[in-house]
Design a protein around this motif. Structure first.
Motif, PDB file in Angstrom:
ATOM      1  N   SER A 101     -12.990   1.054 -16.633  1.00 27.36           N
ATOM      2  CA  SER A 101     -13.268  -0.301 -17.123  1.00 27.36           C
ATOM      3  C   SER A 101     -12.803  -1.339 -16.099  1.00 27.36           C
ATOM      4  CB  SER A 101     -12.560  -0.551 -18.456  1.00 27.36           C
ATOM      5  OG  SER A 101     -13.161   0.196 -19.491  1.00 27.36           O
ATOM      6  N   ASP A 102     -13.505  -2.475 -16.097  1.00 30.21           N
ATOM      7  CA  ASP A 102     -13.126  -3.557 -15.183  1.00 30.21           C
ATOM      8  C   ASP A 102     -11.728  -4.075 -15.506  1.00 30.21           C
ATOM      9  OD1 ASP A 102     -15.539  -3.476 -13.881  1.00 30.21           O
ATOM     10  OD2 ASP A 102     -16.386  -5.237 -14.901  1.00 30.21           O
ATOM     11  N   PRO A 103     -10.994  -4.503 -14.493  1.00 29.03           N
ATOM     12  CA  PRO A 103      -9.713  -5.173 -14.747  1.00 29.03           C
ATOM     13  C   PRO A 103      -9.959  -6.613 -15.179  1.00 29.03           C
ATOM     14  CG  PRO A 103     -10.149  -5.111 -12.398  1.00 29.03           C
ATOM     15  CD  PRO A 103     -11.265  -4.341 -13.051  1.00 29.03           C
ATOM     16  N   PRO A 104      -9.100  -7.156 -16.036  1.00 28.18           N
ATOM     17  CA  PRO A 104      -9.259  -8.568 -16.412  1.00 28.18           C
ATOM     18  C   PRO A 104      -8.897  -9.464 -15.228  1.00 28.18           C
ATOM     19  CG  PRO A 104      -7.250  -7.677 -17.334  1.00 28.18           C
ATOM     20  CD  PRO A 104      -7.966  -6.527 -16.696  1.00 28.18           C
ATOM     21  N   PRO A 105      -9.463 -10.659 -15.173  1.00 29.84           N
ATOM     22  CA  PRO A 105      -9.167 -11.553 -14.043  1.00 29.84           C
ATOM     23  C   PRO A 105      -7.708 -11.987 -14.003  1.00 29.84           C
ATOM     24  CG  PRO A 105     -10.468 -12.668 -15.736  1.00 29.84           C
ATOM     25  CD  PRO A 105     -10.452 -11.228 -16.095  1.00 29.84           C
ATOM     26  N   GLY A 143      -5.153   1.723 -10.971  1.00 34.13           N
ATOM     27  CA  GLY A 143      -3.751   1.421 -10.749  1.00 34.13           C
ATOM     28  C   GLY A 143      -3.018   1.291 -12.074  1.00 34.13           C
ATOM     29  N   PHE A 144      -1.779   0.784 -12.019  1.00 29.67           N
ATOM     30  CA  PHE A 144      -0.949   0.707 -13.216  1.00 29.67           C
ATOM     31  C   PHE A 144      -0.684  -0.707 -13.741  1.00 29.67           C
ATOM     32  CE2 PHE A 144       0.190   4.768 -11.261  1.00 29.67           C
ATOM     33  CZ  PHE A 144       0.043   5.619 -12.352  1.00 29.67           C
ATOM     34  N   PRO A 145      -1.135  -1.783 -13.070  1.00 20.63           N
ATOM     35  CA  PRO A 145      -0.768  -3.125 -13.554  1.00 20.63           C
ATOM     36  C   PRO A 145      -1.153  -3.390 -15.001  1.00 20.63           C
ATOM     37  CG  PRO A 145      -1.694  -3.272 -11.347  1.00 20.63           C
ATOM     38  CD  PRO A 145      -1.873  -1.854 -11.786  1.00 20.63           C
ATOM     39  N   ASN A 146      -2.376  -3.023 -15.383  1.00 21.43           N
ATOM     40  CA  ASN A 146      -2.807  -3.298 -16.754  1.00 21.43           C
ATOM     41  C   ASN A 146      -2.139  -2.374 -17.756  1.00 21.43           C
ATOM     42  OD1 ASN A 146      -5.120  -5.382 -16.381  1.00 21.43           O
ATOM     43  ND2 ASN A 146      -5.451  -3.842 -14.800  1.00 21.43           N
ATOM     44  N   ALA A 147      -1.859  -1.143 -17.328  1.00 16.08           N
ATOM     45  CA  ALA A 147      -1.185  -0.193 -18.210  1.00 16.08           C
ATOM     46  C   ALA A 147       0.245  -0.623 -18.485  1.00 16.08           C
ATOM     47  CB  ALA A 147      -1.215   1.203 -17.585  1.00 16.08           C
ATOM     48  N   LEU A 148       0.858  -1.331 -17.571  1.00 15.97           N
ATOM     49  CA  LEU A 148       2.218  -1.832 -17.790  1.00 15.97           C
ATOM     50  C   LEU A 148       2.202  -3.106 -18.636  1.00 15.97           C
ATOM     51  CD1 LEU A 148       3.568  -1.134 -14.213  1.00 15.97           C
ATOM     52  CD2 LEU A 148       4.341  -0.010 -16.326  1.00 15.97           C
ATOM     53  N   GLN A 149       1.145  -3.905 -18.481  1.00 13.15           N
ATOM     54  CA  GLN A 149       1.036  -5.123 -19.294  1.00 13.15           C
ATOM     55  C   GLN A 149       0.809  -4.782 -20.765  1.00 13.15           C
ATOM     56  OE1 GLN A 149       1.578  -8.260 -18.689  1.00 13.15           O
ATOM     57  NE2 GLN A 149       0.892  -8.984 -20.695  1.00 13.15           N
ATOM     58  N   ALA A 208      -3.423 -10.095 -20.615  1.00 15.06           N
ATOM     59  CA  ALA A 208      -3.894  -9.024 -21.491  1.00 15.06           C
ATOM     60  C   ALA A 208      -2.886  -8.812 -22.609  1.00 15.06           C
ATOM     61  CB  ALA A 208      -4.103  -7.741 -20.699  1.00 15.06           C
ATOM     62  N   SER A 209      -3.382  -8.435 -23.782  1.00 19.89           N
ATOM     63  CA  SER A 209      -2.505  -8.294 -24.948  1.00 19.89           C
ATOM     64  C   SER A 209      -3.149  -7.345 -25.945  1.00 19.89           C
ATOM     65  CB  SER A 209      -2.276  -9.655 -25.608  1.00 19.89           C
ATOM     66  OG  SER A 209      -3.498 -10.137 -26.161  1.00 19.89           O
ATOM     67  N   PHE A 210      -2.391  -6.965 -26.955  1.00 25.73           N
ATOM     68  CA  PHE A 210      -2.951  -6.128 -28.014  1.00 25.73           C
ATOM     69  C   PHE A 210      -4.054  -6.866 -28.765  1.00 25.73           C
ATOM     70  CE2 PHE A 210       1.078  -3.822 -27.487  1.00 25.73           C
ATOM     71  CZ  PHE A 210       0.611  -2.519 -27.509  1.00 25.73           C
ATOM     72  N   LYS A 211      -3.893  -8.172 -28.960  1.00 27.21           N
ATOM     73  CA  LYS A 211      -4.941  -8.950 -29.630  1.00 27.21           C
ATOM     74  C   LYS A 211      -6.235  -8.917 -28.827  1.00 27.21           C
ATOM     75  CE  LYS A 211      -1.757 -12.203 -31.858  1.00 27.21           C
ATOM     76  NZ  LYS A 211      -1.257 -13.598 -31.863  1.00 27.21           N
ATOM     77  N   VAL A 212      -6.123  -8.995 -27.511  1.00 26.04           N
ATOM     78  CA  VAL A 212      -7.306  -8.959 -26.655  1.00 26.04           C
ATOM     79  C   VAL A 212      -7.961  -7.579 -26.714  1.00 26.04           C
ATOM     80  CG1 VAL A 212      -8.083  -9.053 -24.256  1.00 26.04           C
ATOM     81  CG2 VAL A 212      -6.514 -10.790 -25.126  1.00 26.04           C
ATOM     82  N   ILE A 213      -7.141  -6.520 -26.666  1.00 24.64           N
ATOM     83  CA  ILE A 213      -7.670  -5.166 -26.756  1.00 24.64           C
ATOM     84  C   ILE A 213      -8.413  -4.977 -28.082  1.00 24.64           C
ATOM     85  CG2 ILE A 213      -7.066  -2.710 -26.925  1.00 24.64           C
ATOM     86  CD1 ILE A 213      -6.715  -3.822 -24.106  1.00 24.64           C
ATOM     87  N   THR A 214      -7.828  -5.490 -29.168  1.00 31.70           N
ATOM     88  CA  THR A 214      -8.463  -5.373 -30.483  1.00 31.70           C
ATOM     89  C   THR A 214      -9.787  -6.116 -30.518  1.00 31.70           C
ATOM     90  OG1 THR A 214      -6.250  -5.225 -31.469  1.00 31.70           O
ATOM     91  CG2 THR A 214      -8.071  -5.703 -32.951  1.00 31.70           C
ATOM     92  N   SER A 215      -9.812  -7.306 -29.933  1.00 33.83           N
ATOM     93  CA  SER A 215     -11.061  -8.068 -29.847  1.00 33.83           C
ATOM     94  C   SER A 215     -12.112  -7.318 -29.024  1.00 33.83           C
ATOM     95  CB  SER A 215     -10.791  -9.446 -29.233  1.00 33.83           C
ATOM     96  OG  SER A 215     -11.997 -10.153 -29.038  1.00 33.83           O
ATOM     97  N   ASP A 216     -11.678  -6.709 -27.920  1.00 36.94           N
ATOM     98  CA  ASP A 216     -12.606  -5.912 -27.100  1.00 36.94           C
ATOM     99  C   ASP A 216     -13.225  -4.784 -27.918  1.00 36.94           C
ATOM    100  OD1 ASP A 216     -12.037  -7.438 -24.866  1.00 36.94           O
ATOM    101  OD2 ASP A 216     -10.735  -5.939 -23.925  1.00 36.94           O
TER     102      ASP A 216
END
Length: 314
Positions: free
Chosen positions: A66-70, A220-226, A75-83
């Motif tokens: 999946s694309d990384p967010p800009p 990478g790991f940036p989004n996985a850590l966020q 990024a947040s759980f609310k954003v993941i839920t919306s996705d």
């Protein structure tokens, strides 16, 4: 595996990857945790497709294909839920079952609370239903608690950066397959808790490790850590955290999560039924944190039994 199709769904400006197999009318959506990815559900997706279900597993934004967010830091759980809702809409899925692992259970439970009409049932692996709220475990565990360390911007990046991607993932699989909570000493990093000569768990093959590494080398790991670690403090302001959606929690009897302060007592007390009256918890005695990869046949049977039971009630 070659029957699993890979497609992309546009969510705003992002293309989110979705693995898809099966053509049945009843759809099961799999939500991964960390360090997992869509591939974590390979055993379950194939089994469910063979049983007449359609199985779908997305990679969250910034994970895998999946694309990384800009702006990863937003990024947040609310954003993941919306996705996830937008993925369901894009695929024309009015109602689905959810199967969620570890922190993937949080967006699953948010969907069950906020959109119960779209959720036929939830199976959570490694964590029972809790009302979504910031956890408090860090208050009762030492400074070297892995979640406390990985919440710190830059700390995990420096720790992971000493190794190649494959080694980082191997170490996390080793650590999280143990029955003890990963906790480092004051002058020690989490990766140093694993002796370099330690092999991965016997059910996690070199082929599996290579597949994970290829996906994480891309993202990478940036989004996985966020998400999850730097988003755990999110507030949700849910008026009523009680859900009537049917929930089955599948726990490994040797999962280190059971050692978190108060968790085992809370599970055994039955108090969680106050918030999820239509919920059950079952244990796979020898299971660890990765129970769906460690004991796929047992987990598949539990999933299929739950799905058939709920469909009969529809």
């Amino acid at each position: 595996m070659d029957q699993i199709q890979h497609k992309f769904v546009h969510v705003g400006s992002l293309k989110l990857h979705v693995a898809d197999i099966g053509t049945g009318p009843n759809v099961v959506v799999f939500l991964h945790g960390f360090p997992e990815i869509w591939y974590s559900w390979r055993h379950q997706m194939i089994a469910l497709a063979s049983a007449g279900f359609r199985a779908i597993a997305p990679d969250y934004r910034g994970y895998g294909l999946s694309d990384p967010p800009p702006e990863p830091e937003k990024a947040s759980f609310k954003v993941i839920t919306s996705d996830l809702l937008r993925i369901l809409d894009a695929l024309g899925l009015a109602k689905v079952f959810l199967v969620a692992k570890d922190y993937g259970a949080r967006p699953a439970f948010l969907l069950a609370l906020e959109h119960p009409g779209r959720i036929l049932g939830v199976i959570s692996l490694g964590v029972p239903y809790f009302p979504p709220a910031p956890p408090q475990f860090h208050k009762y565990l030492p400074e070297g608690f892995y979640i406390s360390r990985w919440k710190q911007p830059g700390r995990a990046e420096a720790d992971f950066g000493r190794f190649d991607t494959k080694t980082v993932l191997k170490n996390i699989y080793i650590l999280f397959s143990r029955s003890e909570i990963p906790i480092a000493e004051e002058n020690q990093e989490i990766m140093d808790l694993v002796d370099p000569s330690t092999p991965p768990p016997p059910w996690f093959s070199e082929e599996d490790l290579a597949a994970y590494a290829a996906l994480y080398e891309k993202s990478g790991f940036p989004n996985a850590l966020q998400v999850p670690y730097r988003s755990l403090g999110e507030e949700y302001n849910i008026a009523d955290p009680t859900t009537k959606v049917a929930i089955l929690a599948v726990m490994g009897g040797k999962d280190y999560f059971l050692k978190f302060p108060g968790i085992e007592d809370l599970i055994k007390s039955g108090k969680l039924k106050e918030f999820a009256p239509n919920s059950e918890i079952t244990f796979i005695p020898e299971g660890t944190h990765f129970v769906q990869e460690q004991f796929p046949e047992q987990v598949n049977q539990l999933i299929l039994h739950f799905l058939h039971k709920q469909l009969k009630l529809e």
